[in-house]
Design a protein around this motif. Structure first.
Motif: not given
Length: 252
Positions: A202-206
């Motif tokens: 989720g952090f990477g996608l953001s």
């Protein structure tokens, strides 16, 4: 057993693959497709596994480029004539390429393997992004290097990595993210043991989407599927002496 190769429509028509552990020559702790030269697996087995990956991508075994990963924000951009064995010794966590006939790859065992492509511009990249590299800027640096190489319309796919439901962390870990940006609190949830659970993909996608990159996750959890994926954390919880490394690769 044949290789199992996960692909994603976002990266097509560029040839790529997130390889599972299936179809390799290794045995024991490393049973399957262990591609980690840094593991204690037999070197000839690792070489066989890497050659199978290269063949699946349509390149020779000496045309599979990797780097010495250190959880950094360092990026290598390949140039014509590079000695790929020397590149393999270079400390970095991402590779950018515009050279046909070379497959670029990263190794993971819970961290995010991210493959990037701008098919029209002919620019590709592969990045290894654990929590530290992602927080320190490996994704920003990879995108910047791709743009410097001519990319304008970048797509990225995060491959199999540890999911939030399996990623329990400490309060000090969470504090590092909140010190950077208190908005990062949205990537943490309360866990069953009263400790934070971190959403790495989720952090990477953001981060990627904030950079204007069209990004997706394959939604495979390495920790939760031992038949298909190696996992550093699962091996640690099991008291294993070592662990295999998955490979994710892309080629023009």
């Amino acid at each position: 057993m044949t290789l199992e190769i996960l692909t994603h429509p976002s990266l097509q028509p560029i040839r790529h693959g997130f390889f599972t552990r299936k179809g390799g020559a290794s045995s024991g702790l490393f049973s399957g497709l262990n591609c980690g030269r840094g593991s204690t697996d037999q070197r000839d087995m690792v070489a066989i596994n890497r050659a199978r990956v290269a063949e699946a991508l349509g390149v020779g075994p000496d045309r599979l480029a990797t780097v010495h990963q250190t959880h950094s924000a360092q990026v290598v951009t390949l140039t014509e004539g590079d000695d790929l064995e020397a590149v393999a010794m270079t400390e970095a966590d991402a590779i950018v390429s515009t050279i046909p006939g070379i497959a670029i790859a990263v190794l993971t065992a819970d961290c995010q393997p991210i493959l990037f492509a701008d098919p029209e511009a002919g620019v590709i990249a592969a990045a290894h992004a654990g929590w530290k590299g992602a927080l320190d800027g490996i994704l920003q640096e990879t995108v910047a290097a791709m743009k410097a190489a001519g990319a304008t319309d970048i797509r990225a796919v995060i491959g199999p990595c540890i999911s939030q439901r399996a990623y329990e962390v400490g309060e000090d870990f969470m504090d590092r993210f909140l010190t950077e940006d208190d908005g990062h609190a949205r990537f943490f949830a309360g866990g069953p043991n009263g400790r934070p659970m971190f959403d790495l993909p989720g952090f990477g996608l953001s981060v990627l989407r904030d950079l204007g990159v069209e990004a997706e996750w394959t939604r495979h959890c390495t920790y939760s599927d031992p038949d298909r994926f190696f996992s550093y954390r699962r091996s640690t919880h099991e008291g294993a002496a070592d662990y295999g490394r998955l490979i994710s690769a892309i080629t023009l």
